[in-house]
Motif scaffolding. Structure first.
Motif, PDB file in Angstrom:
ATOM      1  N   UNK A  75      24.745  42.066  41.063  1.00  0.00           N
ATOM      2  CA  UNK A  75      25.214  40.680  41.074  1.00  0.00           C
ATOM      3  C   UNK A  75      25.773  40.289  39.702  1.00  0.00           C
ATOM      4  N   UNK A  76      25.073  40.678  38.634  1.00  0.00           N
ATOM      5  CA  UNK A  76      25.522  40.345  37.282  1.00  0.00           C
ATOM      6  C   UNK A  76      26.809  41.096  36.939  1.00  0.00           C
ATOM      7  N   UNK A  77      26.890  42.337  37.336  1.00  0.00           N
ATOM      8  CA  UNK A  77      28.094  43.150  37.128  1.00  0.00           C
ATOM      9  C   UNK A  77      29.284  42.518  37.845  1.00  0.00           C
ATOM     10  N   UNK A  78      29.041  42.059  39.038  1.00  0.00           N
ATOM     11  CA  UNK A  78      30.078  41.403  39.826  1.00  0.00           C
ATOM     12  C   UNK A  78      30.541  40.107  39.152  1.00  0.00           C
ATOM     13  N   UNK A  79      29.578  39.339  38.648  1.00  0.00           N
ATOM     14  CA  UNK A  79      29.911  38.068  37.986  1.00  0.00           C
ATOM     15  C   UNK A  79      30.724  38.271  36.709  1.00  0.00           C
ATOM     16  N   UNK A  80      30.507  39.415  36.049  1.00  0.00           N
ATOM     17  CA  UNK A  80      31.257  39.703  34.825  1.00  0.00           C
ATOM     18  C   UNK A  80      32.692  40.143  35.115  1.00  0.00           C
ATOM     19  N   UNK A  81      33.013  40.288  36.394  1.00  0.00           N
ATOM     20  CA  UNK A  81      34.361  40.678  36.772  1.00  0.00           C
ATOM     21  C   UNK A  81      34.668  42.138  36.520  1.00  0.00           C
ATOM     22  N   UNK A  82      33.634  42.957  36.469  1.00  0.00           N
ATOM     23  CA  UNK A  82      33.816  44.380  36.190  1.00  0.00           C
ATOM     24  C   UNK A  82      33.893  45.245  37.442  1.00  0.00           C
TER      25      UNK A  82
END
Length: 289
Positions: A75-82
């Motif tokens: 989820x955090x990786x997704x939020x960072x746009x990566x």
């Protein structure tokens, strides 16, 4: 009883009602309940999926220590746009991990169709609901289609890893999710059948090899594969791509493959990843806990 996808599709055309309505009417007849009672039960299932998703925090770990936190990492990786997949598919991956982890960490989930495959269906529905503000009716339509698909597979083959390998669990869940997505996006009965067939074909022969006999490794990450596979199958069907093998024949083939799988690959933890050196070390470690 829902005994074939062909029967549901034909009844849908004959009565000029959607696929999901055939399933709903079958539920009313089989359980001898009213339409209102059937819908109320399905809404309870949806509410349980929502609660399981909203209560996930990523701080829980399974007893073995093998599972926990990966849903939050995604989820955090997704939020960072990566995320390479990005957008909806990235959210699907995160939700599948989170829900499957919740099962391994002994939290409340919806077995759809089993606890080990619980992450697939909510993973495709919840992000879509958030992104497109789906109506309650659309959600219900998708859930009824999914349940109809699961019922047919359970009747013609199996939904248990112990009897049919992981193709019977993740494969069935993926087929259910593909059918649900296709219906929600306006696909007709034939397109639903093609989506189900393609999703199940893609996972045909998938073995069940839980490390140390736990529904954790590789089960959690296979929920991701099942969910992403469902999205691709639904998109293909909606694009007009067809399965060359009829869906009921695919289900029957899955049953035959499952019956011929060696016992080592049917949830016994005696083969596959469970039999690797690392898998054996985890097994010995669990004996000491």
């Amino acid at each position: 009883m829902l005994h074939s996808m062909k029967w549901i599709a034909e009844r849908s055309k004959e009565k000029e009602i959607p696929f999901w309505e055939v399933v709903l009417q079958s539920d009313m007849e089989q359980r001898e309940v009213s339409r209102q009672q059937s819908v109320a039960r399905m809404l309870t299932v949806w509410q349980a999926m929502l609660e399981a998703s909203y209560s996930y925090t990523g701080d829980r770990r399974s007893v073995s220590g093998l599972v926990g936190g990966d849903g939050m990492k995604m989820r955090q990786y997704q939020l960072r746009g990566r995320s390479l997949s990005g957008g909806y598919v990235g959210d699907v991956i995160a939700e599948a991990l989170s829900m499957a982890e919740s099962n391994a960490c002994m939290r409340r989930i919806v077995a759809a169709p089993t606890a080990g495959a619980c992450g697939v269906l909510p993973a495709v529905l919840l992000p879509l609901c958030q992104r497109e503000s789906l109506t309650q009716r659309q959600i219900l339509e998708g859930l009824y289609v999914a349940s109809g698909v699961g019922a047919v597979i359970a009747h013609r083959a199996s939904i248990a890893g112990a009897s049919g390998g992981c193709q019977a669990e993740i494969g069935t869940a993926s087929a259910m999710a593909a059918g649900a997505l296709t219906a929600i996006r306006g696909g007709d009965s034939d397109q639903i059948c093609h989506a189900v067939a393609m999703a199940l074909k893609n996972l045909l022969g998938l073995v069940c090899d839980p490390v140390a006999g736990l529904v954790e490794v590789p089960c959690v990450k296979r929920n991701v594969i099942g969910a992403v596979n469902a999205v691709s199958a639904a998109d293909m069907a909606l694009a007009g791509i067809e399965s060359r093998i009829p869906v009921d024949e695919v289900i029957d083939a899955m049953d035959q493959v499952g019956r011929r799988l060696p016992v080592e690959f049917r949830e016994t933890a005696l083969g596959g990843l469970a039999a690797t050196p690392t898998g054996q070390r985890v097994k010995e470690k669990m004996k000491r806990i």
